[in-house]
Design an enzyme around this catalytic site. Structure first.
Site, PDB file in Angstrom:
ATOM      1  CB  SER A  82      -0.865   0.031   1.260  1.00  0.00           C
ATOM      2  OG  SER A  82      -0.061   0.278   2.394  1.00  0.00           O
ATOM      3  CG  ASP A  83       1.411   5.882  -1.330  1.00  0.00           C
ATOM      4  OD1 ASP A  83       2.344   6.017  -0.519  1.00  0.00           O
ATOM      5  OD2 ASP A  83       1.241   6.644  -2.291  1.00  0.00           O
ATOM      6  CB  CYS A  84       3.328   5.286   3.558  1.00  0.00           C
ATOM      7  SG  CYS A  84       4.692   4.321   2.867  1.00  0.00           S
TER       8      CYS A  84
END
Ligand SMILES: *[C@@H]1O[C@H](CO)[C@@H](O)[C@H](O)[C@H]1NC(C)=O
Ligand SMILES: *[C@@H]1O[C@H](CO)[C@@H](O)[C@H](O)[C@H]1NC(C)=O
Ligand SMILES: *[C@@H]1O[C@H](CO)[C@@H](O)[C@H](O)[C@H]1NC(C)=O
Ligand SMILES: *[C@@H]1O[C@H](CO)[C@@H](O)[C@H](O)[C@H]1NC(C)=O
Ligand SMILES: *[C@@H]1O[C@H](CO)[C@@H](O)[C@H](O)[C@H]1NC(C)=O
Ligand SMILES: *[C@@H]1O[C@H](CO)[C@@H](O)[C@H](O)[C@H]1NC(C)=O
Ligand SMILES: *[C@@H]1O[C@H](CO)[C@@H](O)[C@H](O)[C@H]1NC(C)=O
Ligand SMILES: *[C@@H]1O[C@H](CO)[C@@H](O)[C@H](O)[C@H]1NC(C)=O
Ligand SMILES: *[C@@H]1O[C@H](CO)[C@@H](O)[C@H](O)[C@H]1NC(C)=O
Ligand SMILES: *[C@@H]1O[C@H](CO)[C@@H](O)[C@H](O)[C@H]1NC(C)=O
Length: 822
Positions: A334-336
């Site tokens: 995932s993006d952070c």
């Protein structure tokens, strides 16, 4: 005089494996045991000592364990069996601790900490927070690794249109990454490249991307990923999940992500409303190439929603498309904090934290950059929302990649890399070369450039970027090996008078007059203008496409005052409306230098003083600033939206006025072309199967459509094995040697509604000596080149007259190609 070399360049755009030639950069496998590059250094810390790899027997002994009893360390077993053993040993609690970017390890079974988050967009970067729970980052610079090679930001390297360069550059980045890993300065999973299409010119992250064309972006990603990942000679074992990786790359951010922060619209809550046609044709296209042709080992999902569903919880996008259709060999990250965002900022479906975890994991998300999985998965399993087998599945994807990069055993090929492999003369030279190859000459009235050191021996060097160091690196930078600023480089060519004059905003008046004074009293003036991360950045889109107004005044006044010729050098990622400079006859030449990396000043001086003949071409359209006034950034459509008065996007769908078009770039020499189709392939005859259905095609109103028994066919149902072969002769008809970028476009029949105006089907960079004619054979698959994506998102091939053309701003050569079915 005219020498002619026969060169055969063939493009085979098919979804088969792309083999990368072995390179001198990769060292031979060393004999003997595993020493690690410097005593006392190593990536894995256990009980205060450093080790080179997880399965080092001494490490297990230090943990009071016997490595022989752990079959995940048995190198005679396939990775699949070893990973199964490893995951099978963990308790649920231990498993869940490995699901965040800071994977905490399980000392009980010999598993150390792993920090997943590193970045290598254009060199090993300092970005990558690594552990949220401890102060040290996954990547750090200092002691034995003070810096690493910092290449230009990707948009400038993309402008070279040189696939060899893209691949070599990434090989250097991964060699330095691998060396830093051996020294305990980074890990092996790099969340690069960024391959989102530059759809809107305001986007703050265009500098990170390879531009606006899905095919060019796709080719960049394939070459870059293969440069990072491929271990020469070990590219194609029968099972790609057992293929060793030099380092692991990650194509991001998937999907339809390219709004950061625009008039209060935030990337974390933005809901991109996207037609399936645009998804297939544009947004997903480079990702598909990255996975299928690049065989990337990771994809990152983005923050935004796509048609109401958070990308990181979208089963169709992740499980069905990436894993099912494209067959990813790797993990999805995932993006952070995306999972937390689903719950907190998006409050999606009113879910509990456990339900958010459930949706992400069941949709196919393996790793959470953040701590949401780590904090909530045990409860999610206890509540019956997530099966332990879902967790096992995620861990299997993750540890298979860590096996492949040699975290457990180390890769023989790279064990010996150490400090001597970082910031080498060759690596730094390649960074300068990438900038030289990418720099675009936009204007050159009266051939004012190149300068020579006799007639331009006393010059004024002014403007906000005249002595730029850090701004040359753009974002996602590391600590560079060194800087060569424009001022420093030009000082070797001429006696230089220097004054910045002002910063990017040019609010400060004081130094302006001095800069004008210098322009008045020297042979020539070079103004370094443009923008920087204050204007375009992650989480910061632009308002308009102009330079800051006071900078325009500054440039105009200095140019007006100048005694000699004036060159304007522009730093930027996104396009700039520089009509004021294009139109100003006092400004003789304009160069676009992107953000040119640690030796950017050197590359610029090489172009200005003629040691490099510029051949870069813009990988994005430079629109007039008014474009942004008639089209909201959030309108995701590529085609014009007539009822709202929105123009199309990118060169494929926009044919209004431009400042400089996609693919534009001048040279110090001239090229001429002779393009033809070989006699035996001047028509494409596609054989249809006995039961094959023909599709109707929508036509533009009031257009003449030639009669045809079959308007179009679905590509999926068609044996589309023909290729289009072009005979092209390019001649350097000018007075200096130079590289030249040939960009080939296909134009579909004019009467088909909704078809792109044109699209790039092939490109090639070739070096031509003065007077030389090169024969370039271009061969592309008919359906890849001429296929269209219809409104229902089917890929179709339509019959009719196509035009194949070569352009550089204007059409320079063309041929027509009829497509028939029978
Ligand atoms: C490693 O695996 C092989 C193949 O299953 C087996 O023959 C061997 O005994 C194993 N080695 C150890 C040390 O367990
Ligand atoms: C430069 O070229 C322009 C036309 O492009 C011409 O009008 C002008 O006189 C030229 N200037 C010089 C100094 O040669
Ligand atoms: C001037 O340029 C010429 C030709 O490129 C080169 O040979 C010479 O060394 C240069 N002189 C100086 C002082 O840089
Ligand atoms: C130019 O920049 C370099 C690198 O930051 C710095 O060392 C130098 O002092 C600067 N030169 C001038 C004249 O400001
Ligand atoms: C620039 O020049 C073009 C062509 O000569 C002209 O149409 C346009 O109005 C000019 N624009 C500006 C801002 O001066
Ligand atoms: C282009 O090539 C064709 C075929 O090779 C040749 O007949 C023709 O004369 C060439 N045209 C020019 C302008 O060179
Ligand atoms: C066309 O002719 C060339 C040269 O004779 C040959 O190499 C090529 O295979 C032929 N192509 C097709 C499609 O028949
Ligand atoms: C294309 O496929 C047809 C049917 O399978 C086959 O007869 C033909 O030889 C193929 N052509 C090429 C160029 O592979
Ligand atoms: C492409 O890049 C490679 C690597 O820098 C270089 O060797 C080659 O000359 C370049 N090709 C052209 C045509 O400029
Ligand atoms: C391209 O084709 C059009 C018509 O098909 C023709 O008018 C034009 O001259 C051609 N351009 C070039 C550069 O050959």
């Amino acid at each position: 005089m005219a020498s002619s070399i026969l060169t055969l360049i063939s493009f085979i755009i098919s979804f088969t494996l792309y083999l990368v030639s072995t390179s001198a950069i990769t060292p031979a496998a060393p004999p003997g045991p595993i020493p690690g590059p410097l005593p006392g250094y190593g990536p894995i810390e256990t009980n205060g000592k450093k080790y080179a790899y997880v399965c080092d027997p001494a490490r297990f002994t230090a943990l009071n364990l016997d490595v022989k009893t752990f079959s995940y360390c048995n190198t005679t077993l396939p990775f699949s069996a070893r990973v199964k053993d490893l995951v099978g040993r963990m308790t649920l609690q231990e498993k869940v601790l490995q699901l965040g970017d800071y994977a905490q390890g399980a000392p009980r079974i010999g598993l150390p900490v792993y920090k997943w988050w590193s970045e290598a967009l254009h060199g090993i970067s300092t970005v990558g927070q690594g552990p949220r729970t401890s102060p040290s980052h996954a990547t750090y610079f200092g002691d034995v690794v003070p810096g690493a090679t910092s290449f230009p930001t990707p948009l400038l390297s993309a402008a070279s249109f040189n696939e060899t360069l893209w691949n070599q550059l990434a090989q250097v980045v991964s060699t330095e990454g691998r060396a830093m890993y051996n020294l305990g300065h980074t890990f092996l999973t790099f969340w690069s490249p960024n391959i989102n299409i530059a759809r809107d010119p305001r986007w703050g992250r265009i500098l990170e991307t390879p531009g606006e064309d899905p095919f060019v972006v796709g080719r960049y990603s394939v070459n870059f990923v293969r440069g990072l990942q491929d271990v020469p000679g070990r590219v194609v074992p029968p099972n790609l999940n057992e293929r060793p990786l030099k380092v692991s790359a990650c194509c991001k951010h998937y999907g339809a992500y390219d709004v950061d922060q625009w008039f209060g619209i935030q990337r974390i809550t933005n809901d991109a409303r996207v037609a399936e046609q645009d998804m297939v044709e544009s947004f997903n296209y480079p990702f598909e190439m990255c996975v299928k042709e690049g065989d990337v080992s990771s994809v990152m999902c983005s923050y935004n929603k796509v048609n109401g569903i958070p990308a990181c919880a979208d089963t169709k996008l992740m499980s069905q498309t990436i894993r099912g259709d494209w067959k990813l060999h790797g993990y999805i990250v995932s993006d952070c904090d995306s999972v937390e965002v689903m719950h907190d900022a998006q409050q999606w479906l009113g879910d509990t934290p456990e339900e958010s975890v459930m949706r992400a994991m069941r949709a196919g998300l393996d790793l959470d950059c953040g701590s949401y999985y780590t904090d909530h998965t045990v409860a999610a399993v206890q509540q019956g929302k997530v099966r332990e087998s879902d967790v096992d599945n995620a861990l299997t994807n993750l540890y298979t990649v860590l096996m492949r990069v040699g975290f457990f055993d180390n890769l023989l090929e790279y064990q010996k890399l150490g400090t001597e492999s970082i910031c080498t003369k060759e690596n730094i030279e390649l960074a300068a070369e990438a900038a030289r190859q990418g720099i675009v000459l936009l204007k050159n009235d009266n051939s004012s450039l190149p300068f020579n050191n006799m007639t331009h021996s006393h010059i004024a060097v002014v403007g906000p970027h005249a002595n730029s160091s850090k701004p040359m690196l753009g974002n996602y930078a590391g600590v560079p090996c060194r800087y060569i600023t424009p001022l420093q480089a030009l000082s070797a060519d001429a006696r230089v008078e220097f004054d910045l004059g002002c910063d990017v905003w040019c609010h400060n008046q004081a130094a302006k007059d001095h800069a004008k004074q210098l322009a008045m009293t020297t042979d020539a003036t070079i103004i370094f203008g443009g923008i920087d991360l204050d204007v375009e950045a992650e989480a910061h889109d632009r308002w308009d496409l102009n330079l800051p107004p006071d900078q325009i005044t500054f440039i105009t006044e200095v140019a007006e005052a100048a005694k000699g010729p004036v060159v304007l050098v522009l730093f930027s990622g996104g396009g700039l409306d520089v009509t004021f400079a294009k139109n100003n006859s006092k400004i003789n030449a304009i160069l676009w230098a992107g953000y040119p990396g640690n030796d950017g000043g050197k590359a610029i001086s090489d172009v200005i003083y003629g040691r490099q003949n510029p051949a870069g071409r813009l990988p994005i359209t430079w629109y007039p600033s008014q474009y942004t006034e008639i089209l909201p950034m959030t309108s995701m459509k590529f085609r014009p939206v007539e009822e709202l008065g929105y123009p199309g996007r990118t060169y494929k769908f926009y044919d209004g006025p431009v400042v400089y078009p996609f693919g534009f770039g001048l040279s110090y020499t001239q090229f001429t072309y002779n393009l033809s189709l070989p006699q035996n392939s001047s028509v494409v005859d596609v054989k249809l199967g006995p039961d094959q259905k023909c599709l109707a095609v929508e036509y533009k109103p009031n257009t003449q459509v030639p009669p045809s028994a079959c308007a179009a066919v679905k590509i999926a149902d068609t044996n589309c094995n023909q290729s289009i072969n072009l005979d092209l002769r390019v001649t350097n008809a000018g007075k200096v040697d130079g590289s030249h970028v040939i960009i080939v476009y296909a134009k579909p029949p004019q009467y088909i509604a909704g078809a792109p105006i044109k699209k790039v089907i092939a490109f090639q960079r070739a070096l031509l000596k003065v007077g030389q004619t090169q024969y370039v054979q271009i061969s592309v698959n008919v359906c890849d080149a001429l296929g269209l994506v219809d409104k229902s998102a089917y890929q179709i091939l339509a019959s009719g007259q196509y035009t194949i053309e070569i352009e550089n701003g204007d059409i320079v050569a063309n041929v027509t190609l009829p497509v028939n079915f029978n």
